[in-house]
Write an enzyme that holds these catalytic residues in place. Structure first.
Site, PDB file in Angstrom:
ATOM      1  N   ASP A 103     -28.036  10.359   7.329  1.00 53.62           N
ATOM      2  CA  ASP A 103     -26.825   9.880   6.654  1.00 53.62           C
ATOM      3  C   ASP A 103     -27.070   8.774   5.619  1.00 53.62           C
ATOM      4  OD1 ASP A 103     -27.600   8.035   8.515  1.00 53.62           O
ATOM      5  OD2 ASP A 103     -25.712   7.920   9.593  1.00 53.62           O
ATOM      6  N   HIS A 104     -28.129   7.978   5.812  1.00 51.74           N
ATOM      7  CA  HIS A 104     -28.326   6.828   4.928  1.00 51.74           C
ATOM      8  C   HIS A 104     -29.030   7.182   3.619  1.00 51.74           C
ATOM      9  CE1 HIS A 104     -27.168   4.551   8.430  1.00 51.74           C
ATOM     10  NE2 HIS A 104     -27.339   3.401   7.810  1.00 51.74           N
ATOM     11  N   ASP A 164     -29.060   1.275  15.000  1.00 49.51           N
ATOM     12  CA  ASP A 164     -28.174   0.897  13.914  1.00 49.51           C
ATOM     13  C   ASP A 164     -27.165  -0.084  14.498  1.00 49.51           C
ATOM     14  OD1 ASP A 164     -27.180   2.108  11.011  1.00 49.51           O
ATOM     15  OD2 ASP A 164     -25.586   1.204  12.212  1.00 49.51           O
ATOM     16  N   ARG A 222     -19.284  -4.150   5.836  1.00 46.17           N
ATOM     17  CA  ARG A 222     -20.097  -5.249   5.292  1.00 46.17           C
ATOM     18  C   ARG A 222     -19.901  -5.386   3.805  1.00 46.17           C
ATOM     19  NH1 ARG A 222     -25.250  -4.058   9.002  1.00 46.17           N
ATOM     20  NH2 ARG A 222     -24.313  -5.080  10.796  1.00 46.17           N
ATOM     21  N   SER A 239     -28.046  -5.914   9.875  1.00 45.24           N
ATOM     22  CA  SER A 239     -28.620  -4.634  10.296  1.00 45.24           C
ATOM     23  C   SER A 239     -29.579  -4.737  11.478  1.00 45.24           C
ATOM     24  CB  SER A 239     -29.364  -4.061   9.101  1.00 45.24           C
ATOM     25  OG  SER A 239     -30.316  -3.128   9.491  1.00 45.24           O
ATOM     26  N   ARG A 281     -32.327  -3.028  11.326  1.00 42.00           N
ATOM     27  CA  ARG A 281     -33.604  -2.554  10.769  1.00 42.00           C
ATOM     28  C   ARG A 281     -34.771  -3.440  11.212  1.00 42.00           C
ATOM     29  NH1 ARG A 281     -31.111  -4.096   4.927  1.00 42.00           N
ATOM     30  NH2 ARG A 281     -29.477  -2.880   5.895  1.00 42.00           N
TER      31      ARG A 281
END
Ligand code: MIC
Ligand code: SF4
Length: 755
Positions: free
Chosen positions: A95-96, A160, A448, A643, A645
């Site tokens: 999706d990203h 996520d 965000r 995030s 990440r």
């Protein structure tokens, strides 16, 4: 594709037994959060009452979800763990990596060609290790999870930060770094500090222009971006029952924006309706049998002050719609009051874009409410002043919304319908209306709004609101428009007012989809080959990190002292850099390029103590790396906000940064640093941040005796030879010190597996 009902039955069977046991041990009625936590202990039946905010606890989540931008690194690590299959049901969602530019069909085609290598890698790894794979275009991870996998009383983790969205269906769903997910995929426990509990009591009822989104926009204003750190937020009260399940999802989704570990709601009729509408009546039937376990004990909500660490009360009858921003999601302003603020702060009043959708707000209810406003632009002949972009959350939502004519309404206003993917929410937006870094304003229904987040332009002022408010503001083209009081002039020169939004909770004709975009893995994937070309610029196999030795931490240099907000977007920018998420050395070239250097207030401009010259952060750091000199990063509060990440930890680690010393951390980032074998430290005395100077050298005096609950002592040597000795706190337990000693958590798993 859906959850195995037998597994859910087992979770519920355990739940009843374990919750009763936990209540006995804790010695008082239990909140919902505690019920879910205590029924998911790694060791099964509860035997200890845990101290909130203090004890590390091992949990056994029911499932895992990963998205393409984080899954690459998670799976590259999992491939090293030496396992044949994932131990817990897992899905990967693409999706990203899909850019928003011309509209769904073209954009998806172009993503499928530019990111073919990565999608093929993810598909083959998924197939090999028994992971469900959601193809590009299938939807955004959190919407797909809510529609297919979330269930009341369950526990899941996801790579996520907005995994927390599944709290809308009564789960404890938590965002983690890839290395945490790898533990669980490899059949190990997942460790979390037992959270504190914040209770939010919702009284009254949502009505008119106010929506579920406004509840969390308000909560963000109260708690700020760090107020929820280390806590689960549990919502309750009559007002909670009257919200739709997807509205609850929106509220939980943005719990990530206040730093909360997760948010959740007790099981109720709205969740039952949603489960039945999404073809999961079997789960609803099972949940109904254990209803009392899927919400807090009665005494808790009757007397919340005794059971929660903090209580917030919001009267929904009085709650006004909000717009939060710019640049931070906790800057909450009631609609109608933005004109004055904008003038004072020089925020552009004209609104260029209204973006609707994302994982936060693309439910059927959201789209119908926004469409009811958009439709009025047509019927009342008002020409919208801003452009519209729509990002449906899943193919099922898109297909259903198209069938029911909702998308057509937006298209009639000239809207671009982008792929069912993150797109403009994560800098994957090729915006044609701007030439350079012009100052401009946009409104969106995402979560965000950090600097550069939507389109890479630091001067884009983004405001977060509900989809219906975004629609109204975009039609008016003015940030200070208040649809509740203001009128607009239509094409006939008449004064017209927008009526209140009207929503439909769930599609009357049911959800529908032709190809949901799911690929089930092979039963036995052992013959599936996973190819990573050594020449690839997108993917790189990992090599183990080498442990940092205490002697190396004598004479460590300052890389950067970051000033103010330093989110994961500042540490490892998204947007165009997403293409390197599977290639550690390449993505390391963006390390901290968004962080503001406290000494010159510039980004990506730090002094090299080796040459005295200024340069970009990654370049300067590579010079230190070449000389084998360890460095440290200094930061302010809530460092690593945003995030999940883990790149934000792995990149500095890869480049030779050994320690991050800050006033406070965001939870996921702190764990990510620990997992990668780094030192995540906080100033024992916050004002010591001010002592740090540009040419400082750090001597870690007692790192050889690194132990739980024992602060570290650091001698800071300044350029003029003067010294300050400071204390740094940490939250490492014994196992985590083991990760540091062995170089990373993954090194520990590998060693244990090999044994
Ligand atoms: C985000 O919303 O910031 C992201 C992009 O979804 C991240 C994950 C990532 O960086 O890949 C998140 O929320 O964790
Ligand atoms: Fe995607 Fe944005 Fe949701 Fe993150 S917040 S998952 S980038 S839509």
């Amino acid at each position: 594709m859906a959850f195995d009902i037998d597994m859910i039955k087992e979770v519920y069977a355990n739940m009843a037994e374990r919750v009763d046991k936990a209540r006995e041990i804790v010695g008082k009625p239990l909140t919902l959060s505690e019920k879910i936590l205590y029924s998911h202990l790694w060791d099964g039946n509860p035997t200890t009452a845990f101290k909130r905010g203090k004890d590390y606890v091992d949990f056994a989540p029911d499932r895992i979800a990963c998205q393409d931008a984080t899954a690459q690194m998670a799976l590259l690590q999992f491939m090293q763990a030496g396992k044949k299959k994932v131990a817990v049901p897992t899905t990967v969602h693409c999706d990203h990596l899909i850019q928003a530019k011309s509209g769904a069909a073209k954009d998806l085609q172009s993503a499928n060609s530019t990111s073919a290598e990565v999608f093929n890698f993810l598909e083959s790894v998924s197939n090999k290790y028994g992971i469900g794979f959601w193809k590009p275009g299938a939807g955004i991870i959190h919407q797909v999870v809510l529609e297919n996998y979330a269930f009341p009383g369950g526990m899941m983790i996801g790579t996520d930060s907005h995994t927390v969205n599944a709290g809308g269906l009564g789960m404890v769903a938590i965002g983690v770094g890839g290395a945490d997910a790898v533990d669980v995929m490899a059949g190990m426990a997942w460790e979390l500090k037992f959270p504190k509990l914040i209770g939010v009591k919702l009284t009254g009822n949502i009505s008119g222009w106010t929506s579920a989104k406004d509840v969390i926009l308000k909560v963000a204003g109260i708690l700020t971006v760090k107020g929820g750190t280390g806590a689960i937020i549990e919502y309750f009260g009559e007002g909670a029952k009257n919200l739709s399940c997807t509205g609850k999802g929106t509220i939980c989704n943005m719990g990530a924006e206040v730093g909360a570990t997760t948010s959740t709601f007790g099981y109720d009729d709205s969740m039952e309706r949603y489960l039945r509408a999404t073809d999961r009546s079997d789960i609803a039937d099972e949940a109904n049998k254990v209803r009392e376990y899927l919400t807090a004990d009665e005494e808790v909500y009757a007397n919340p002050g005794e059971y929660f660490d903090e209580i917030i009360e919001i009267n929904l009858d009085e709650l006004r719609p909000h717009l939060n921003g710019p640049f931070t999601p906790d800057l909450a302003t009631p609609v109608g009051e933005l004109g004055v603020k904008a003038k004072e702060n020089g925020w552009p009043i004209n609104v260029d874009w209204g973006l609707i959708g994302s994982c936060t707000n693309s439910s059927y209810e959201d789209l119908t409410r926004a469409a009811s406003i958009a439709k009025q632009a047509i019927t009342k002949k008002i020409k919208p002043k801003s452009d519209f972009g729509i990002n449906p959350g899943s193919e099922q939502i898109r297909f259903t919304a198209e069938r029911d004519g909702l998308l057509q309404i937006f298209e009639d206003l000239g809207a671009t319908v982008f792929t069912n993917a993150c797109g403009p929410c994560i800098g994957q937006w090729d915006r044609s209306d701007l030439k350079g870094e012009e100052k401009n304003t946009i409104v969106h229904s995402f979560n965000r709004n950090f600097s550069k987040r939507a389109d890479g332009n630091p001067n884009t002022h983004a405001f977060v609101g509900s989809p219906e408010m975004v629609a109204a503001i975009a039609i008016s083209g003015k940030l200070d428009f208040d649809p509740m009081n203001d009128t607009l002039i239509n094409e006939n020169g008449e004064e017209v007012k927008l009526d209140e939004p009207m929503g439909i909770e769930l599609p009357i004709q049911g959800f529908e989809v032709e190809d949901a975009g799911y690929l089930a893995p092979k039963e036995d994937g052992s013959d599936v080959e996973v190819i990573v070309s050594p020449e690839s610029e997108r993917l790189q196999l990992l090599s183990p990190f080498v442990p940092i030795q205490p002697e190396q931490m004598k004479g460590a240099k300052l890389l950067i002292k970051a000033f103010g907000k330093c989110t994961t977007d500042h540490i490892s920018m998204a947007g165009p850099w997403l293409r390197f998420r599977g290639h550690l050395d390449n993505i390391a070239n963006n390390t901290l390029i968004g962080a503001v250097n406290a000494f010159n207030k510039k980004t990506n401009f730090v002094k090299s103590q080796l040459t005295g010259e200024y340069g970009g952060v990654p370049d300067v750091q590579r010079e230190y790396k070449e000389k084998g000199i360890k460095t440290i990063v200094v930061g302010d509060h809530n460092y690593g906000e945003g995030s999940s990440r883990e790149h934000a930890a792995m990149q500095p680690r890869h480049l030779g940064v050994a320690a991050v010393l800050v006033k406070s951390f965001a939870r996921i980032h702190e764990t990510n640093l620990k997992k990668q074998g780094m030192l995540a430290l906080t100033f024992a005395n916050e004002s010591d941040y001010d002592l740090i100077q540009e040419d400082d050298t750090f001597n870690f005096l007692d790192l050889a005796e690194f132990a739980p609950d024992k602060p570290l002592t650091i001698e800071v040597v300044h350029a003029d030879g003067s010294k300050d000795t400071i204390k740094a706190n940490h939250t490492y337990n014994n196992a985590q010190i083991g990760w540091f000693n062995e170089g990373s958590a993954l090194n520990v798993i590998k060693r244990e597996n090999a044994a």
